[in-house]
Design a protein around this motif. Structure first.
Motif, PDB file in Angstrom:
ATOM      1  N   GLU A 417       0.831  -1.216   0.000  1.00 37.97           N
ATOM      2  CA  GLU A 417       0.000   0.000   0.000  1.00 37.97           C
ATOM      3  C   GLU A 417       0.867   1.267   0.000  1.00 37.97           C
ATOM      4  O   GLU A 417       0.519   2.263  -0.634  1.00 37.97           O
ATOM      5  CB  GLU A 417      -0.937   0.002   1.210  1.00 37.97           C
ATOM      6  CG  GLU A 417      -2.152  -0.888   0.983  1.00 37.97           C
ATOM      7  CD  GLU A 417      -3.084  -0.983   2.200  1.00 37.97           C
ATOM      8  OE1 GLU A 417      -4.230  -1.426   2.011  1.00 37.97           O
ATOM      9  OE2 GLU A 417      -2.665  -0.639   3.326  1.00 37.97           O
ATOM     10  N   ARG A 418       2.005   1.212   0.702  1.00 43.02           N
ATOM     11  CA  ARG A 418       2.878   2.402   0.721  1.00 43.02           C
ATOM     12  C   ARG A 418       3.444   2.661  -0.687  1.00 43.02           C
ATOM     13  O   ARG A 418       3.539   3.811  -1.130  1.00 43.02           O
ATOM     14  CB  ARG A 418       4.004   2.198   1.742  1.00 43.02           C
ATOM     15  CG  ARG A 418       4.884   3.408   1.872  1.00 43.02           C
ATOM     16  CD  ARG A 418       5.839   3.351   3.057  1.00 43.02           C
ATOM     17  NE  ARG A 418       6.813   4.419   2.922  1.00 43.02           N
ATOM     18  CZ  ARG A 418       8.127   4.275   3.065  1.00 43.02           C
ATOM     19  NH1 ARG A 418       8.636   3.102   3.403  1.00 43.02           N
ATOM     20  NH2 ARG A 418       8.940   5.300   2.888  1.00 43.02           N
ATOM     21  N   LEU A 419       3.817   1.569  -1.357  1.00 43.52           N
ATOM     22  CA  LEU A 419       4.345   1.730  -2.722  1.00 43.52           C
ATOM     23  C   LEU A 419       3.254   2.208  -3.676  1.00 43.52           C
ATOM     24  O   LEU A 419       3.484   3.077  -4.527  1.00 43.52           O
ATOM     25  CB  LEU A 419       4.932   0.395  -3.205  1.00 43.52           C
ATOM     26  CG  LEU A 419       6.311   0.110  -2.613  1.00 43.52           C
ATOM     27  CD1 LEU A 419       6.549  -1.374  -2.420  1.00 43.52           C
ATOM     28  CD2 LEU A 419       7.404   0.703  -3.508  1.00 43.52           C
ATOM     29  N   GLU A 420       2.059   1.653  -3.505  1.00 43.92           N
ATOM     30  CA  GLU A 420       0.939   2.060  -4.358  1.00 43.92           C
ATOM     31  C   GLU A 420       0.685   3.563  -4.189  1.00 43.92           C
ATOM     32  O   GLU A 420       0.512   4.298  -5.163  1.00 43.92           O
ATOM     33  CB  GLU A 420      -0.309   1.260  -3.982  1.00 43.92           C
ATOM     34  CG  GLU A 420      -1.508   1.562  -4.873  1.00 43.92           C
ATOM     35  CD  GLU A 420      -2.737   0.733  -4.506  1.00 43.92           C
ATOM     36  OE1 GLU A 420      -2.915   0.397  -3.316  1.00 43.92           O
ATOM     37  OE2 GLU A 420      -3.521   0.414  -5.427  1.00 43.92           O
ATOM     38  N   GLU A 421       0.704   4.001  -2.939  1.00 41.24           N
ATOM     39  CA  GLU A 421       0.429   5.410  -2.648  1.00 41.24           C
ATOM     40  C   GLU A 421       1.430   6.318  -3.374  1.00 41.24           C
ATOM     41  O   GLU A 421       1.060   7.324  -3.976  1.00 41.24           O
ATOM     42  CB  GLU A 421       0.507   5.640  -1.132  1.00 41.24           C
ATOM     43  CG  GLU A 421       0.091   7.040  -0.728  1.00 41.24           C
ATOM     44  CD  GLU A 421       0.267   7.295   0.774  1.00 41.24           C
ATOM     45  OE1 GLU A 421       1.016   6.537   1.440  1.00 41.24           O
ATOM     46  OE2 GLU A 421      -0.337   8.246   1.267  1.00 41.24           O
ATOM     47  N   THR A 422       2.702   5.930  -3.342  1.00 45.87           N
ATOM     48  CA  THR A 422       3.698   6.803  -3.977  1.00 45.87           C
ATOM     49  C   THR A 422       3.501   6.853  -5.494  1.00 45.87           C
ATOM     50  O   THR A 422       3.577   7.922  -6.102  1.00 45.87           O
ATOM     51  CB  THR A 422       5.141   6.423  -3.586  1.00 45.87           C
ATOM     52  OG1 THR A 422       5.984   7.516  -3.895  1.00 45.87           O
ATOM     53  CG2 THR A 422       5.682   5.201  -4.252  1.00 45.87           C
ATOM     54  N   TYR A 423       3.177   5.700  -6.101  1.00 43.07           N
ATOM     55  CA  TYR A 423       2.946   5.728  -7.559  1.00 43.07           C
ATOM     56  C   TYR A 423       1.723   6.575  -7.901  1.00 43.07           C
ATOM     57  O   TYR A 423       1.732   7.361  -8.845  1.00 43.07           O
ATOM     58  CB  TYR A 423       2.779   4.303  -8.103  1.00 43.07           C
ATOM     59  CG  TYR A 423       4.106   3.601  -8.345  1.00 43.07           C
ATOM     60  CD1 TYR A 423       4.976   4.052  -9.332  1.00 43.07           C
ATOM     61  CD2 TYR A 423       4.487   2.493  -7.597  1.00 43.07           C
ATOM     62  CE1 TYR A 423       6.200   3.418  -9.558  1.00 43.07           C
ATOM     63  CE2 TYR A 423       5.706   1.855  -7.803  1.00 43.07           C
ATOM     64  CZ  TYR A 423       6.554   2.324  -8.788  1.00 43.07           C
ATOM     65  OH  TYR A 423       7.752   1.703  -9.007  1.00 43.07           O
ATOM     66  N   VAL A 424       0.666   6.433  -7.104  1.00 40.35           N
ATOM     67  CA  VAL A 424      -0.560   7.194  -7.377  1.00 40.35           C
ATOM     68  C   VAL A 424      -0.306   8.694  -7.168  1.00 40.35           C
ATOM     69  O   VAL A 424      -0.683   9.521  -8.000  1.00 40.35           O
ATOM     70  CB  VAL A 424      -1.728   6.678  -6.496  1.00 40.35           C
ATOM     71  CG1 VAL A 424      -2.935   7.612  -6.616  1.00 40.35           C
ATOM     72  CG2 VAL A 424      -2.116   5.262  -6.904  1.00 40.35           C
TER      73      VAL A 424
END
Ligand SMILES: NC(=O)C1=CN([C@@H]2O[C@H](COP(=O)(O)OP(=O)(O)OC[C@H]3O[C@@H](n4cnc5c(N)ncnc54)[C@H](O)[C@@H]3O)[C@@H](O)[C@H]2O)C=CC1
Ligand SMILES: O=C(O)CCC(=O)C(=O)O
Length: 430
Positions: A417-424
């Motif tokens: 989720e942390r990685l997803e947040e940064t990409y988004v």
């Protein structure tokens, strides 16, 4: 000397790589991860395979193969250890690099994930040969590592001395004016070479802390609880040392040379002294009986700490395990099928990306000190480490409770989720 760079290419799945991919896909399915982000995370960014010649003590030249796989750097520079072992190959490096990405993300560090090493049996080489091998490997990697790009650290069969050789070799390729700016190209260095107090024990201390937090969470007193440890190197020794200080009792150890058992207790400190004088091996230690390797995981105990290699707890021994808790000091010690069996049997598993994250957190502290020209005291380092590990542990436990997940899946979900947040947030894959 050749360098192969493979970018964003799908990889075959097997062994540890198969494990980490299944763990990732399981968590990605649960959070319905954006398909574009999933495509990015399921492959590695860069893979370096280097073949390099080294002169042996007898004058002959031997060719070695080294690896460095950089999985993802969305959150910061690539970070992860170097392993010297016959099992090191491209798939092992890929799997271990992926675990580093999830580990650094879960720990809230400004790092991505990488891993590498050399396929060799270090017991077959002299110290001089290992130094030459390490220096040639460092030259071969060239500027594909760097203090703000990819920062190696110790892993199996590498240590502060190995890091000092890498640092010295890397620095020798820089102009005099640039050298002092490169101290943080590796972490896990000796203290006299820019290393940090506490990095030596950080991983084992972190393993101990997660066991202590788990015990508190379950209102279990660790005093007189028995534990067994596979792998008596950096991680296994320090975890045993701190658990003993808490009143727990070490009753069995397995290393690459055999297994020993004493149902009353084994002193970690005496065993370490013995192993140091015995080329790193526990075999022949007078304070315990030799047992068959196959008996080890089935021993009667409260806590089992695999702290050696991957894929050690499998369908072949998962049914025999008596421990109430498995604390994964090693990376990838429990395979996915064994985990299903263990969870059904009510055995808790503190997953590697949480359990052994004290090492990379300690490395982050070393990197920060080098970058800022600071030197921290041991108690300061251990206090900061405990605070960070407690935060991660609490986050994982909260997720297990609110989403009804096992600890590994919860840890993966938080990391992804942390990685997803940064990409988004970057707006690339809304
Ligand atoms: N050193 C570190 O800071 C970190 C290490 N880890 C992981 O912890 C594990 C252990 O690493 P270290 O303690 O640093 O390595 P080490 O090289 O200091 O010790 C490895 C130990 O494992 C034993 N071993 C090797 N093959 C074995 C086998 N087939 N069966 C039983 N024992 C075997 C060796 O005899 C030795 O006692 C690895 O999985 C590593 O990736 C994870 C996070 C950080
Ligand atoms: O200290 C580091 O940078 C990484 C240690 C490591 O290889 C690991 O956590 O598996």
């Amino acid at each position: 000397m050749t360098t192969t760079l493979t970018s964003k290419k799908k990889q075959p799945k097997q062994g540890m790589l198969d494990n980490v991919m299944r763990q990732f896909n399981n968590a990605a399915d649960i959070i319905e991860l954006n398909t574009n982000i999933r495509k990015i995370l399921e492959v590695t960014n860069n893979e370096f395979v280097v073949h390099f010649p080294v002169r042996m003590d007898n004058g002959e030249v031997e060719i070695f193969t080294g690896y460095r796989v950089q999985h993802n750097n969305a959150l910061g520079p690539y970070k992860g250890g170097l392993r010297y072992h016959p099992t090191v190959d491209i798939d092992a490096a890929r799997a271990l690099a992926m675990w580093m990405t999830w580990k650094t993300s879960l720990a809230g560090l400004p790092y991505g994930g990488a891993k590498g090493g050399i396929q060799l049996d270090p017991t077959k080489y002299s110290q001089d040969e290992l130094q030459r091998i390490t220096r040639r490997f460092t030259y071969a990697l060239g500027d594909n590592i760097g203090p703000e790009l990819d920062i190696p650290a110790p892993d199996v069969n590498t240590n502060p001395q190995t890091m000092a050789w890498i640092l010295d070799t890397y620095m020798s390729t820089k102009s005099p004016n640039e050298r002092s700016k490169n101290l943080h190209v590796v972490t896990g260095k000796p203290i006299g070479t820019g290393g940090s107090e506490g990095r030596d024990r950080a991983t084992g201390y972190g393993v101990f802390l997660t066991i202590k937090f788990w015990a508190e969470h379950n209102t279990i007193d660790l005093k007189n609880k028995t534990f067994i440890v596979q792998g008596f190197g950096n991680v296994g020794y320090w975890a045993s040392h701190f658990l003993k200080k808490e009143g727990a009792i070490l009753i069995a150890v397995q290393d690459a040379y055999g297994s020993i058992h004493n149902h009353e207790s084994i002193s970690p400190e005496k065993l370490l002294d013995y192993a140091k004088a015995n080329k790193g091996s526990i075999s022949g230690f007078a304070g315990a009986n030799v047992i068959d390797n196959a008996e080890f995981f089935g021993l009667d105990c409260d806590i089992c700490i695999p702290a050696a290699l991957g894929n050690q707890v499998t369908v072949d021994n998962a049914h025999d395990i008596k421990a109430r808790l498995i604390a994964e000091g090693a990376n990838g010690p429990t395979d996915v099928k064994a985990e299903e069996i263990l969870l059904k049997r009510g055995i808790d598993i503190i997953p590697d990306i949480l359990c052994n994250s004290g090492g990379v957190i300690g490395s982050y502290f070393e990197w920060l000190q080098n970058r800022n020209g600071e030197i921290w005291q041991l108690d300061e380092v251990l206090e900061k480490l405990e605070r960070k590990m407690r935060e991660s542990f609490n986050k994982v436990m909260y997720k297990t409770k609110t989403k009804n997940l096992d600890m590994r899946t919860a840890a993966f979900v938080i990391a992804i989720e942390r990685l997803e947040e940064t990409y988004v947030q970057r707006g690339i894959f809304p």
